[in-house]
Design a protein around this motif. Structure first.
Motif, PDB file in Angstrom:
ATOM      1  N   GLY A   1       0.717  -1.185   0.041  1.00  0.00           N
ATOM      2  CA  GLY A   1       0.047  -0.083  -0.093  1.00  0.00           C
ATOM      3  C   GLY A   1       0.754   1.206   0.115  1.00  0.00           C
ATOM      4  O   GLY A   1       0.259   2.205  -0.713  1.00  0.00           O
ATOM      5  N   ALA A   2       1.850   1.126   0.713  1.00  0.00           N
ATOM      6  CA  ALA A   2       2.758   2.647   0.907  1.00  0.00           C
ATOM      7  C   ALA A   2       3.761   2.714  -0.259  1.00  0.00           C
ATOM      8  O   ALA A   2       4.430   3.683  -0.021  1.00  0.00           O
ATOM      9  CB  ALA A   2       3.393   2.576   2.454  1.00  0.00           C
ATOM     10  N   ILE A   3       3.918   1.960  -1.269  1.00  0.00           N
ATOM     11  CA  ILE A   3       4.980   2.298  -2.054  1.00  0.00           C
ATOM     12  C   ILE A   3       4.753   3.295  -2.884  1.00  0.00           C
ATOM     13  O   ILE A   3       5.972   4.110  -2.997  1.00  0.00           O
ATOM     14  CB  ILE A   3       5.210   0.826  -3.268  1.00  0.00           C
ATOM     15  CG1 ILE A   3       3.839   0.579  -3.833  1.00  0.00           C
ATOM     16  CG2 ILE A   3       5.662  -0.289  -2.345  1.00  0.00           C
ATOM     17  CD1 ILE A   3       4.304  -0.561  -5.063  1.00  0.00           C
ATOM     18  N   ILE A   4       3.729   3.850  -3.325  1.00  0.00           N
ATOM     19  CA  ILE A   4       3.629   5.060  -4.339  1.00  0.00           C
ATOM     20  C   ILE A   4       3.894   6.051  -3.298  1.00  0.00           C
ATOM     21  O   ILE A   4       4.890   7.146  -3.546  1.00  0.00           O
ATOM     22  CB  ILE A   4       2.368   5.170  -4.877  1.00  0.00           C
ATOM     23  CG1 ILE A   4       1.731   3.943  -5.453  1.00  0.00           C
ATOM     24  CG2 ILE A   4       2.360   6.385  -5.775  1.00  0.00           C
ATOM     25  CD1 ILE A   4       2.279   3.411  -6.936  1.00  0.00           C
ATOM     26  N   PHE A   5       3.334   6.201  -2.169  1.00  0.00           N
ATOM     27  CA  PHE A   5       3.327   7.368  -1.249  1.00  0.00           C
ATOM     28  C   PHE A   5       4.942   7.322  -0.657  1.00  0.00           C
ATOM     29  O   PHE A   5       5.600   8.642  -0.530  1.00  0.00           O
ATOM     30  CB  PHE A   5       2.458   7.022   0.036  1.00  0.00           C
ATOM     31  CG  PHE A   5       2.530   7.958   1.024  1.00  0.00           C
ATOM     32  CD1 PHE A   5       2.638   9.484   0.994  1.00  0.00           C
ATOM     33  CD2 PHE A   5       2.769   7.662   2.473  1.00  0.00           C
ATOM     34  CE1 PHE A   5       2.583  10.329   2.045  1.00  0.00           C
ATOM     35  CE2 PHE A   5       2.491   8.831   3.501  1.00  0.00           C
ATOM     36  CZ  PHE A   5       2.826   9.881   2.976  1.00  0.00           C
ATOM     37  N   VAL A   6       5.390   6.394  -0.346  1.00  0.00           N
ATOM     38  CA  VAL A   6       6.980   6.705   0.186  1.00  0.00           C
ATOM     39  C   VAL A   6       7.950   7.158  -0.780  1.00  0.00           C
ATOM     40  O   VAL A   6       8.657   7.792  -0.593  1.00  0.00           O
ATOM     41  CB  VAL A   6       7.274   5.279   0.933  1.00  0.00           C
ATOM     42  CG1 VAL A   6       7.980   4.148  -0.173  1.00  0.00           C
ATOM     43  CG2 VAL A   6       8.350   5.538   1.876  1.00  0.00           C
ATOM     44  N   ALA A   7       7.546   6.764  -2.154  1.00  0.00           N
ATOM     45  CA  ALA A   7       8.453   7.036  -3.216  1.00  0.00           C
ATOM     46  C   ALA A   7       8.330   8.268  -3.453  1.00  0.00           C
ATOM     47  O   ALA A   7       9.619   9.042  -3.657  1.00  0.00           O
ATOM     48  CB  ALA A   7       8.115   6.168  -4.638  1.00  0.00           C
TER      49      ALA A   7
ATOM     50  N   VAL B   1      13.595   5.562  13.510  1.00  0.00           N
ATOM     51  CA  VAL B   1      12.621   4.781  12.790  1.00  0.00           C
ATOM     52  C   VAL B   1      11.592   5.413  12.257  1.00  0.00           C
ATOM     53  O   VAL B   1      10.652   6.097  13.161  1.00  0.00           O
ATOM     54  CB  VAL B   1      12.324   3.395  12.851  1.00  0.00           C
ATOM     55  CG1 VAL B   1      11.096   2.554  12.358  1.00  0.00           C
ATOM     56  CG2 VAL B   1      13.618   2.322  13.393  1.00  0.00           C
ATOM     57  N   LEU B   2      11.183   5.753  11.028  1.00  0.00           N
ATOM     58  CA  LEU B   2      10.187   6.292  10.614  1.00  0.00           C
ATOM     59  C   LEU B   2       9.161   5.343   9.696  1.00  0.00           C
ATOM     60  O   LEU B   2       9.537   5.044   8.414  1.00  0.00           O
ATOM     61  CB  LEU B   2      10.262   7.465   9.719  1.00  0.00           C
ATOM     62  CG  LEU B   2       9.265   8.523   9.203  1.00  0.00           C
ATOM     63  CD1 LEU B   2       8.213   8.794  10.227  1.00  0.00           C
ATOM     64  CD2 LEU B   2       9.417   9.210   8.318  1.00  0.00           C
ATOM     65  N   LEU B   3       8.090   5.002  10.272  1.00  0.00           N
ATOM     66  CA  LEU B   3       7.321   3.967   9.534  1.00  0.00           C
ATOM     67  C   LEU B   3       6.155   4.544   8.722  1.00  0.00           C
ATOM     68  O   LEU B   3       5.367   5.428   9.173  1.00  0.00           O
ATOM     69  CB  LEU B   3       6.469   2.907  10.753  1.00  0.00           C
ATOM     70  CG  LEU B   3       7.114   1.801  11.324  1.00  0.00           C
ATOM     71  CD1 LEU B   3       6.085   1.419  12.278  1.00  0.00           C
ATOM     72  CD2 LEU B   3       6.901   0.526  10.083  1.00  0.00           C
ATOM     73  N   ILE B   4       5.816   3.854   7.290  1.00  0.00           N
ATOM     74  CA  ILE B   4       5.181   4.780   6.736  1.00  0.00           C
ATOM     75  C   ILE B   4       3.989   3.948   6.247  1.00  0.00           C
ATOM     76  O   ILE B   4       4.459   2.596   5.690  1.00  0.00           O
ATOM     77  CB  ILE B   4       5.880   5.071   5.359  1.00  0.00           C
ATOM     78  CG1 ILE B   4       7.192   5.476   5.529  1.00  0.00           C
ATOM     79  CG2 ILE B   4       4.915   6.055   4.386  1.00  0.00           C
ATOM     80  CD1 ILE B   4       7.253   7.255   5.872  1.00  0.00           C
ATOM     81  N   ASP B   5       2.776   4.177   6.315  1.00  0.00           N
ATOM     82  CA  ASP B   5       1.947   3.191   5.688  1.00  0.00           C
ATOM     83  C   ASP B   5       0.796   4.054   4.866  1.00  0.00           C
ATOM     84  O   ASP B   5       0.853   5.367   4.864  1.00  0.00           O
ATOM     85  CB  ASP B   5       1.029   2.505   6.899  1.00  0.00           C
ATOM     86  CG  ASP B   5       0.320   1.267   6.405  1.00  0.00           C
ATOM     87  OD1 ASP B   5       0.385   0.963   5.221  1.00  0.00           O
ATOM     88  OD2 ASP B   5      -0.115   0.462   7.127  1.00  0.00           O
ATOM     89  N   ASP B   6       0.080   3.705   4.024  1.00  0.00           N
ATOM     90  CA  ASP B   6      -1.009   4.235   3.206  1.00  0.00           C
ATOM     91  C   ASP B   6      -2.025   4.989   3.960  1.00  0.00           C
ATOM     92  O   ASP B   6      -2.478   6.047   3.894  1.00  0.00           O
ATOM     93  CB  ASP B   6      -1.342   3.483   2.233  1.00  0.00           C
ATOM     94  CG  ASP B   6      -1.961   2.007   2.690  1.00  0.00           C
ATOM     95  OD1 ASP B   6      -2.059   1.837   3.694  1.00  0.00           O
ATOM     96  OD2 ASP B   6      -2.475   1.314   1.798  1.00  0.00           O
ATOM     97  N   ILE B   7      -2.465   4.161   4.855  1.00  0.00           N
ATOM     98  CA  ILE B   7      -4.074   4.509   5.586  1.00  0.00           C
ATOM     99  C   ILE B   7      -4.184   3.993   6.946  1.00  0.00           C
ATOM    100  O   ILE B   7      -3.495   2.886   7.094  1.00  0.00           O
ATOM    101  CB  ILE B   7      -5.053   4.352   4.531  1.00  0.00           C
ATOM    102  CG1 ILE B   7      -6.488   4.833   5.472  1.00  0.00           C
ATOM    103  CG2 ILE B   7      -5.354   2.797   4.430  1.00  0.00           C
ATOM    104  CD1 ILE B   7      -7.551   4.868   4.415  1.00  0.00           C
TER     105      ILE B   7
END
Ligand code: 5GP
Ligand code: MG
Length: 182
Positions: free
Chosen positions: A42-48, A93-99
Protein backbone atom coordinates in the motif's frame (compact mmCIF):
# COMPACT_ATOMS: atom_id res chain seq x y z
CA UNK A 1 -11.49 5.63 -13.47
CA UNK A 2 -15.00 4.43 -14.40
CA UNK A 3 -14.99 2.27 -11.26
CA UNK A 4 -14.63 5.36 -9.05
CA UNK A 5 -17.71 7.00 -7.51
CA UNK A 6 -15.97 10.25 -6.59
CA UNK A 7 -12.49 11.65 -6.14
CA UNK A 8 -11.73 12.37 -2.46
CA UNK A 9 -8.20 13.72 -2.88
CA UNK A 10 -6.93 14.98 -6.24
CA UNK A 11 -3.51 14.40 -7.74
CA UNK A 12 -2.58 18.08 -7.16
CA UNK A 13 -3.75 18.00 -3.55
CA UNK A 14 -1.62 14.91 -2.93
CA UNK A 15 1.45 16.50 -4.54
CA UNK A 16 1.12 19.72 -2.54
CA UNK A 17 0.53 17.96 0.76
CA UNK A 18 3.54 15.67 0.27
CA UNK A 19 5.80 18.70 -0.14
CA UNK A 20 4.43 20.06 3.16
CA UNK A 21 4.74 16.70 4.91
CA UNK A 22 8.35 16.38 3.73
CA UNK A 23 9.01 19.80 5.23
CA UNK A 24 7.49 18.76 8.56
CA UNK A 25 9.61 15.59 8.65
CA UNK A 26 12.82 17.44 7.68
CA UNK A 27 12.19 19.97 10.44
CA UNK A 28 11.47 17.26 12.99
CA UNK A 29 14.65 15.21 12.39
CA UNK A 30 16.99 18.19 11.93
CA UNK A 31 19.50 16.33 9.75
CA UNK A 32 19.59 13.14 11.86
CA UNK A 33 19.68 9.87 9.94
CA UNK A 34 16.37 7.98 9.72
CA UNK A 35 15.45 4.43 8.70
CA UNK A 36 12.29 4.80 6.63
CA UNK A 37 10.28 1.57 6.70
CA UNK A 38 7.42 1.32 4.24
CA UNK A 39 4.57 -1.10 4.79
CA UNK A 40 4.03 -2.57 1.33
CA UNK A 41 2.28 -2.89 -1.00
CA UNK A 42 0.00 0.00 0.00
CA UNK A 43 2.69 2.54 0.91
CA UNK A 44 4.94 2.12 -2.14
CA UNK A 45 3.68 5.07 -4.19
CA UNK A 46 3.44 7.37 -1.17
CA UNK A 47 6.90 6.50 0.16
CA UNK A 48 8.47 6.92 -3.29
CA UNK A 49 7.15 10.48 -3.55
CA UNK A 50 7.64 11.39 0.11
CA UNK A 51 11.31 10.39 0.45
CA UNK A 52 12.20 12.59 -2.52
CA UNK A 53 11.10 15.56 -0.38
CA UNK A 54 13.35 14.50 2.48
CA UNK A 55 16.67 16.30 2.91
CA UNK A 56 17.99 14.13 5.73
CA UNK A 57 20.27 11.08 5.52
CA UNK A 58 18.08 8.01 5.23
CA UNK A 59 17.97 4.28 4.69
CA UNK A 60 14.93 2.61 3.14
CA UNK A 61 13.46 -0.81 3.73
CA UNK A 62 10.02 -2.40 3.45
CA UNK A 63 7.89 -4.79 5.45
CA UNK A 64 4.96 -6.74 4.19
CA UNK A 65 2.02 -7.03 6.56
CA UNK A 66 -1.05 -9.04 5.77
CA UNK A 67 -4.42 -8.32 7.27
CA UNK A 68 -6.76 -7.62 4.36
CA UNK A 69 -7.45 -10.29 1.75
CA UNK A 70 -9.69 -9.43 -1.17
CA UNK A 71 -12.24 -7.89 1.11
CA UNK A 72 -12.90 -4.43 2.39
CA UNK A 73 -12.75 -5.24 6.10
CA UNK A 74 -9.90 -6.61 8.24
CA UNK A 75 -9.29 -10.36 8.58
CA UNK A 76 -8.06 -10.88 12.11
CA UNK A 77 -4.69 -9.89 13.55
CA UNK A 78 -2.08 -8.33 11.25
CA UNK A 79 0.87 -10.55 10.48
CA UNK A 80 4.35 -9.35 9.45
CA UNK A 81 5.21 -11.78 6.69
CA UNK A 82 8.60 -10.41 5.66
CA UNK A 83 11.31 -9.57 8.19
CA UNK A 84 13.25 -6.35 8.13
CA UNK A 85 16.84 -6.57 6.91
CA UNK A 86 18.16 -3.32 8.38
CA UNK A 87 19.74 -3.18 11.83
CA UNK A 88 17.35 -0.85 13.68
CA UNK A 89 19.04 -0.81 17.10
CA UNK A 90 19.82 2.80 18.08
CA UNK A 91 18.28 4.11 14.83
CA UNK A 92 15.47 6.62 14.35
CA UNK A 93 12.69 4.70 12.62
CA UNK A 94 9.96 6.32 10.54
CA UNK A 95 7.22 3.83 9.66
CA UNK A 96 5.14 4.70 6.62
CA UNK A 97 1.72 3.31 5.73
CA UNK A 98 -0.90 4.29 3.21
CA UNK A 99 -3.85 4.56 5.58
CA UNK A 100 -4.57 4.39 9.29
CA UNK A 101 -7.92 2.70 9.73
CA UNK A 102 -8.67 0.52 12.78
CA UNK A 103 -5.09 1.10 13.96
CA UNK A 104 -4.38 -2.64 14.27
CA UNK A 105 -1.63 -2.74 11.65
CA UNK A 106 0.47 0.20 12.81
CA UNK A 107 0.07 -0.49 16.53
CA UNK A 108 1.17 -4.09 15.95
CA UNK A 109 4.17 -3.14 13.77
CA UNK A 110 5.25 -0.44 16.25
CA UNK A 111 5.02 -2.98 19.08
CA UNK A 112 7.16 -5.41 17.09
CA UNK A 113 9.79 -2.81 16.16
CA UNK A 114 10.04 -1.57 19.75
CA UNK A 115 11.55 -4.95 20.61
CA UNK A 116 14.47 -4.09 18.26
CA UNK A 117 15.49 -1.14 20.50
CA UNK A 118 15.48 1.70 17.97
CA UNK A 119 16.40 5.23 19.15
CA UNK A 120 12.82 6.31 18.31
CA UNK A 121 9.78 5.22 16.31
CA UNK A 122 7.49 7.69 14.54
CA UNK A 123 4.69 6.93 12.10
CA UNK A 124 3.50 8.67 8.97
CA UNK A 125 0.36 7.90 6.97
CA UNK A 126 -1.08 9.48 3.86
CA UNK A 127 -4.68 8.98 5.03
CA UNK A 128 -6.34 8.82 8.43
CA UNK A 129 -9.83 7.33 8.80
CA UNK A 130 -10.24 8.24 12.44
CA UNK A 131 -13.90 7.21 12.71
CA UNK A 132 -12.87 3.55 12.26
CA UNK A 133 -10.27 3.34 15.02
CA UNK A 134 -10.66 0.24 17.23
CA UNK A 135 -7.35 0.55 19.12
CA UNK A 136 -5.97 3.76 20.60
CA UNK A 137 -3.42 4.92 18.06
CA UNK A 138 -2.51 8.18 16.36
CA UNK A 139 0.11 8.73 13.65
CA UNK A 140 2.77 11.42 14.13
CA UNK A 141 2.54 12.74 10.56
CA UNK A 142 -0.77 12.63 8.64
CA UNK A 143 -1.42 13.65 5.04
CA UNK A 144 -5.22 13.86 4.99
CA UNK A 145 -8.06 13.01 7.36
CA UNK A 146 -10.81 11.27 5.39
CA UNK A 147 -14.35 10.05 6.17
CA UNK A 148 -15.24 6.39 6.63
CA UNK A 149 -15.35 5.25 3.01
CA UNK A 150 -13.42 2.54 1.19
CA UNK A 151 -10.86 4.30 -0.99
CA UNK A 152 -8.49 3.20 -3.73
CA UNK A 153 -5.71 4.77 -5.77
CA UNK A 154 -2.24 6.19 -5.15
CA UNK A 155 -1.08 2.83 -3.76
CA UNK A 156 -4.36 1.73 -2.20
CA UNK A 157 -5.95 -1.30 -3.79
CA UNK A 158 -8.96 -3.45 -4.00
CA UNK A 159 -7.78 -7.03 -4.78
CA UNK A 160 -4.45 -5.53 -5.99
CA UNK A 161 -6.22 -3.33 -8.51
CA UNK A 162 -6.36 0.50 -8.74
CA UNK A 163 -2.98 1.13 -7.04
CA UNK A 164 -1.81 3.08 -10.08
CA UNK A 165 -4.57 5.72 -10.01
CA UNK A 166 -2.94 9.14 -9.44
CA UNK A 167 -5.72 10.31 -7.09
CA UNK A 168 -7.61 8.86 -4.10
CA UNK A 169 -11.17 7.87 -4.92
CA UNK A 170 -14.13 6.03 -3.47
CA UNK A 171 -14.71 2.71 -5.19
CA UNK A 172 -18.21 2.21 -6.58
CA UNK A 173 -20.01 -0.21 -4.21
CA UNK A 174 -20.85 -2.65 -7.02
CA UNK A 175 -17.10 -2.95 -7.78
CA UNK A 176 -16.36 -4.08 -4.21
CA UNK A 177 -17.76 -7.52 -4.91
CA UNK A 178 -17.22 -8.45 -8.54
CA UNK A 179 -17.92 -12.20 -8.80
CA UNK A 180 -15.23 -12.75 -11.45
CA UNK A 181 -12.38 -11.59 -9.14
CA UNK A 182 -10.73 -13.81 -6.59
P1 5GP B 1 -5.78 -0.92 9.98
O1 5GP B 1 -4.92 -2.02 10.48
O2 5GP B 1 -5.42 0.45 10.52
O3 5GP B 1 -7.24 -1.22 10.15
O4 5GP B 1 -5.66 -0.89 8.42
C1 5GP B 1 -4.55 -0.53 7.76
C2 5GP B 1 -4.54 -1.20 6.41
O5 5GP B 1 -5.85 -1.52 5.96
C3 5GP B 1 -3.99 -0.27 5.36
O6 5GP B 1 -2.59 -0.43 5.24
C4 5GP B 1 -4.72 -0.71 4.12
O7 5GP B 1 -4.01 -1.76 3.50
C5 5GP B 1 -6.02 -1.27 4.60
N1 5GP B 1 -7.13 -0.30 4.45
C6 5GP B 1 -7.81 0.33 5.41
N2 5GP B 1 -8.75 1.15 4.91
C7 5GP B 1 -8.64 1.05 3.57
C8 5GP B 1 -9.34 1.66 2.48
O8 5GP B 1 -10.24 2.50 2.60
N3 5GP B 1 -8.94 1.29 1.24
C9 5GP B 1 -7.95 0.40 1.01
N4 5GP B 1 -7.65 0.12 -0.25
N5 5GP B 1 -7.27 -0.20 2.01
C10 5GP B 1 -7.61 0.12 3.28
MG1 MG C 1 -1.77 -1.76 3.52
Amino acid sequence: MDDIDKVLVSETEIKNRIVELGGEINAYYQGEEVAVIAIINGAIIFVADLIRELRIPLKLDCVRVSSYRNETSPQGRPEVIDRIRLELKGTHVLLIDDILDTGNTLSEVVRLFETLNPASIKTCVLLDKKARRSVEFEADFVGFKIPDEFVVGYGLDFAERYRHLPCIGVLRPEMQNPPEWN
